[in-house]
Design an enzyme around this catalytic site. Structure first.
Site, PDB file in Angstrom:
ATOM      1  N   CYS A 289      86.038 -74.154 -42.806  1.00 34.02           N
ATOM      2  CA  CYS A 289      84.643 -74.222 -43.260  1.00 34.02           C
ATOM      3  C   CYS A 289      83.834 -75.157 -42.377  1.00 34.02           C
ATOM      4  CB  CYS A 289      84.568 -74.704 -44.699  1.00 34.02           C
ATOM      5  SG  CYS A 289      85.161 -73.481 -45.860  1.00 34.02           S
ATOM      6  N   CYS A 443      80.187 -79.958 -27.437  1.00 29.95           N
ATOM      7  CA  CYS A 443      79.989 -79.091 -28.602  1.00 29.95           C
ATOM      8  C   CYS A 443      79.593 -80.010 -29.745  1.00 29.95           C
ATOM      9  CB  CYS A 443      81.245 -78.279 -28.897  1.00 29.95           C
ATOM     10  SG  CYS A 443      82.661 -79.291 -29.331  1.00 29.95           S
TER      11      CYS A 443
END
Ligand code: ZN
Length: 485
Positions: A289, A443
């Protein structure tokens, strides 16, 4: 040889309402054949079509469980007592029923649970069972939050919580047991406070630890039902294996983006998680998630399905999700159901189990930690910290910054003058980069960019570095105006 066979309440109506029968035989097989000859209606409850004893029927000789021996050939002697214990009346859930006969509800509790007490399916008897039940929640995150709140409100007597995390701002979108003021607090403290706020009659026990092979059996053993609210494969297999070894039901739920799954794994009545998924997916294939996102409401839906199943198991009412996998698609607003079968070859709950103790779950799931020394020297040579990057940019160094996140993340925040090449496109688009340039890849947290750096290095890029901790650490260390997500 004459001996006594004890019949459980659930089967007595098929045996002329007797609770014990005098039979004879030299081994358990002979005794059982004598029993079904005498009361043919018992046969289909005790044996399957192939004439084998059903999985959920346990036979004890005196106090010895003969389930894992060869039932047929286990010898019996004069005066032995053979007990038949089908799962519906057996195991951990029986303890709830036994304790329930001894507990009382106070007038306050009667008032509190009045909407349960007037339902025939619950009534005083059921509410006392709920009060006698001990339920363990693994995780107090997305699934654990609704589970904790509603199970407390329903009157579960003892709730155990396992977690070691602290509340983060990004949790608040779905983990409704934690409030804004709890950010930075241990999740256990916050969850315990909310549970007791809803229902001070609940005993809350907290375990501030990661569930591991060396502590799982010890933590789980005191509970009647275990509810899996974890988000990673090693813990899922660990919870499953510990539940099978301890003979406890494992109420399963999982969530991803708009989709969820729920089931009840209870090896004495049906399949376990390993029957469904014998092998974990390779690491990185199924995003978590944290990587893939989740609709904030979704864990509410799935968590409450798990809570419903737990309450049904305690009350022994209705049909549980044992043997069924419920699939939920929030975008389509559709529920589907798959039939799950017990795998007779399951290494854990099958006919010839090979797993008889907990194992190394990180290794099983392919998450082998790299040797520390090698990893740190190797990786740090290709890393740059946010502070170093800031200093070099301030100095006016000519650096190419490549952002390998997804476009919707780039919209949330970005580093100045960065080029967006999502990780999945790096191979196809590396020609857009000049291998002579100094390149810094980043990132969100540093994981995806490390993969990109590896890919680019293998393609011949030498002057390339990974931004340690990603844009998230940059926001913490260098530029607090960058939003963290
Ligand atoms: Zn299994």
């Amino acid at each position: 040889m004459a001996l006594k066979v004890l019949l459980p309440t659930a089967l007595r109506h098929l045996a002329a309402n007797q609770d014990e029968v005098q039979l004879s035989g030299g081994n358990v097989g002979e005794v059982m054949r004598g029993l079904v000859q005498k009361f043919p209606d018992l046969r289909k409850h005790l044996y399957n079509e192939d004439g084998r004893l059903r999985n959920f029927v346990n036979i004890y000789v005196n106090d010895e469980d003969v389930r894992y021996m060869q039932e047929e050939k286990t010898p019996v002697k004069e005066g032995d007592v053979v007990s038949i214990v089908p799962s519906i009346a057996g195991g951990n859930l029986t303890t709830i029923e036994e304790t329930a006969t001894k507990v009382e509800l106070s007038n306050d509790e009667i008032k509190r649970y009045s909407r349960h007490l007037i339902m025939p399916e619950v009534a005083m008897e059921g509410q006392k069972k709920l009060k006698s039940a001990k339920v363990l929640l693994i995780g107090t995150g997305g699934l654990g939050a609704p589970l904790g709140l509603y199970l407390a409100a329903a009157g579960i007597g003892r709730i155990g919580l396992v977690d070691f995390d602290v509340v983060d701002f990004s949790n608040l979108q779905r983990q409704v047991i934690h409030s804004t003021k709890d950010v930075g607090r241990p999740k256990l403290d916050s969850a315990k406070e909310k549970i007791l706020g809803i229902n001070p009659h609940v005993q809350v026990d907290t375990y501030e630890t990661m569930l591991r092979a060396d502590n799982a059996l010890d933590i789980l053993k005191d509970y009647d039902i275990v509810i899996d609210g974890t988000d990673n494969f090693p813990t899922r297999y660990l919870v499953n294996d510990a539940c099978v070894l301890l003979d406890k039901p494992n109420v399963y739920g999982s969530i991803f983006r708009f989709e969820g799954q729920a089931s009840v794994f209870y090896a004495r009545e049906g399949p376990c998680y390993r029957c469904l998924y014998p092998e974990p997916p390779p690491p990185g294939l199924v995003p978590s998630c944290a990587e893939g996102g989740v609709l904030g409401i979704l864990p509410g839906t799935i968590g409450l399905i798990q809570a419903t199943e737990a309450v049904k198991l305690i009350l022994r009412k209705g049909r549980t999700l044992v043997g069924r996998l419920l699939l939920y698609d929030a975008l389509e607003m559709k529920f589907r159901e798959l039939k799950l079968r017990k795998n007779p070859k399951c290494p854990l709950c099958g006919e010839h189990p090979t797993i008889k103790a907990l194992i190394d779950y990180d290794q099983f799931c392919g998450i082998t930690p790299q040797p520390v020394a090698a990893a740190s020297t190797d990786e740090s040579a290709f890393e740059i910290t946010p502070e170093e990057l800031k200093a070099r940019l301030d100095r006016g160094d000519d650096l190419t910054i490549v952002d390998v996140r997804e476009p919707h993340e780039y919209e949330i925040c970005r580093l100045p003058n960065s080029i967006l090449i999502p990780l999945g496109q790096v191979a196809a688009r590396m020609h857009e980069l000049n291998s002579a340039d100094e390149i810094v890849v980043h990132c969100k947290m540093g994981g995806r960019s490390a993969k990109a750096v590896k890919q680019l290095r293998e393609a011949g890029f030498k002057k390339i570095k990974n931004l340690k901790g990603g844009i998230d650490l940059w926001a913490q260390k260098v530029d607090p105006s960058v939003p963290r997500y």
